[in-house]
Design a protein around this motif. Structure first.
Motif, PDB file in Angstrom:
ATOM      1  N   CYS A 116      63.376  19.112  46.845  1.00  0.00           N
ATOM      2  CA  CYS A 116      63.725  20.029  45.758  1.00  0.00           C
ATOM      3  C   CYS A 116      62.898  19.734  44.503  1.00  0.00           C
ATOM      4  O   CYS A 116      62.472  20.661  43.805  1.00  0.00           O
ATOM      5  CB  CYS A 116      65.218  19.928  45.447  1.00  0.00           C
ATOM      6  SG  CYS A 116      66.293  20.609  46.729  1.00  0.00           S
ATOM      7  N   ARG A 120      60.464  22.441  42.681  1.00  0.00           N
ATOM      8  CA  ARG A 120      60.651  22.769  41.270  1.00  0.00           C
ATOM      9  C   ARG A 120      59.387  22.484  40.465  1.00  0.00           C
ATOM     10  O   ARG A 120      58.971  23.315  39.634  1.00  0.00           O
ATOM     11  CB  ARG A 120      61.830  21.960  40.716  1.00  0.00           C
ATOM     12  CG  ARG A 120      62.085  22.204  39.248  1.00  0.00           C
ATOM     13  CD  ARG A 120      63.336  21.514  38.747  1.00  0.00           C
ATOM     14  NE  ARG A 120      63.275  20.078  38.856  1.00  0.00           N
ATOM     15  CZ  ARG A 120      64.006  19.240  38.117  1.00  0.00           C
ATOM     16  NH1 ARG A 120      64.848  19.725  37.215  1.00  0.00           N
ATOM     17  NH2 ARG A 120      63.917  17.936  38.279  1.00  0.00           N
ATOM     18  N   PHE A 186      66.197  24.510  40.823  1.00  0.00           N
ATOM     19  CA  PHE A 186      65.364  25.639  40.419  1.00  0.00           C
ATOM     20  C   PHE A 186      64.173  25.732  41.381  1.00  0.00           C
ATOM     21  O   PHE A 186      63.651  24.700  41.810  1.00  0.00           O
ATOM     22  CB  PHE A 186      64.864  25.424  38.983  1.00  0.00           C
ATOM     23  CG  PHE A 186      63.989  26.522  38.468  1.00  0.00           C
ATOM     24  CD1 PHE A 186      64.526  27.655  37.911  1.00  0.00           C
ATOM     25  CD2 PHE A 186      62.602  26.411  38.560  1.00  0.00           C
ATOM     26  CE1 PHE A 186      63.691  28.665  37.436  1.00  0.00           C
ATOM     27  CE2 PHE A 186      61.777  27.419  38.099  1.00  0.00           C
ATOM     28  CZ  PHE A 186      62.326  28.547  37.537  1.00  0.00           C
TER      29      PHE A 186
END
Length: 285
Positions: A116, A120, A186
């Protein structure tokens, strides 16, 4: 009379011996003389009763009495497989396995967090490059404390026919400053976005500088949205909501608070999730 009583007693003893095997082994009460002993012997011969052999000890007891794993435990471990063998073994066998320690249990979450973080970072680097290439200088970005995940974004332009643009000209406000912080997951979750300065009224800007926009909520967000697209939508909502620069004495210089913005945004999300994001008609107040 005595002879009759003696016969009755013998009959009773004989009946008890044939009905209950316990009387073959135990001594009687009132009829326990030589005759009753002979009757017990005859009853035992006629019934063919033999004392039962003591049962063999159960496998669990035998295994517990003998040291070491033993054949029974070995067979059980073989049936259960490697995991069962480790569970059924002694302390030495259990210590050989990885165990449920933090290192063994956090391998997958650690790998997921690393993935992740990479996603991001790549996405935000691309966003920065795209914003730097904007020809109209619509927005510009400064990293907060050189953090890739915390941005101060300057909104340089709004609709030039709007009252907000007139306010910016009259107050020599070159830009509207916003802060965007990007969560760990995100672009699959939206950034938290709030106004820093100047202090605005209306235009869907709420207490603390929180912004009432559905696309900034988990329910309305899409990973396809870019920061540029979000900022253009925000500029349009400012004009649509009749946003103005606050000029009230004592209030215009009061800074927005992040803590207040977070509380306000959390409250408005709950309200809109309950009642929806449809704006009611003006006649409804």
């Amino acid at each position: 009379m005595a002879t009759l009583l003696r016969k009755i007693g013998l009959i009773r003893l004989h009946g008890r011996d044939t009905e209950d095997p316990k009387h073959h082994r135990g001594g009687g009460g009132g009829g326990g003389g030589p005759q009753s002993a002979s009757l017990r012997g005859k009853g035992g011969a006629k019934s063919g009763h033999k004392p039962a052999a003591p049962p063999p000890p159960p496998p669990a007891a035998a295994g517990a009495a003998s040291p070491g794993p033993g054949p029974a435990k070995g067979r059980r471990a073989a049936e259960l497989g490697p995991a069962g063998a480790a569970a059924a073994g002694g302390p030495r066998e259990r210590a050989a396995g990885p165990g449920p320690g933090p290192a063994g249990g956090s391998l997958v979450p650690a790998a997921r967090r690393e993935h992740c973080a990479q996603v991001r970072s790549r996405r935000l680097m691309k966003e920065l490059q795209d914003i730097a290439r904007l020809s109209d200088r619509f927005i510009s970005v400064e990293l907060v404390d050189e953090s890739l995940f915390d941005w101060n974004v300057k909104l340089h332009q709004v609709d030039k026919d709007s009252v907000l643009w007139q306010d910016m000209k009259e107050t020599n406000t070159e830009f509207i400053l916003l802060n965007l912080t990007f969560p760990d997951n995100f672009p699959f979750s939206p950034p938290f976005m709030r106004v820093l300065s100047p202090r605005l009224e209306n235009g869907y800007v709420l207490d603390g500088g929180a912004i009432c926009m559905e696309l900034l909520t988990p329910r309305g967000w899409s990973s396809a949205y870019t920061v540029e697209a979000v900022m253009r939508q925000f500029a349009a909502s400012l004009v649509k909501g009749q946003g103005r620069i606050c000029r009230k004495a004592g209030k215009s210089k009061k800074s927005f608070s992040r803590k207040e913005a977070e509380a306000t945004f959390k409250s408005l999300v709950k309200t809109h999730e309950k009642y929806g994001w449809v704006t009611p008609p003006v006649s409804d107040g």
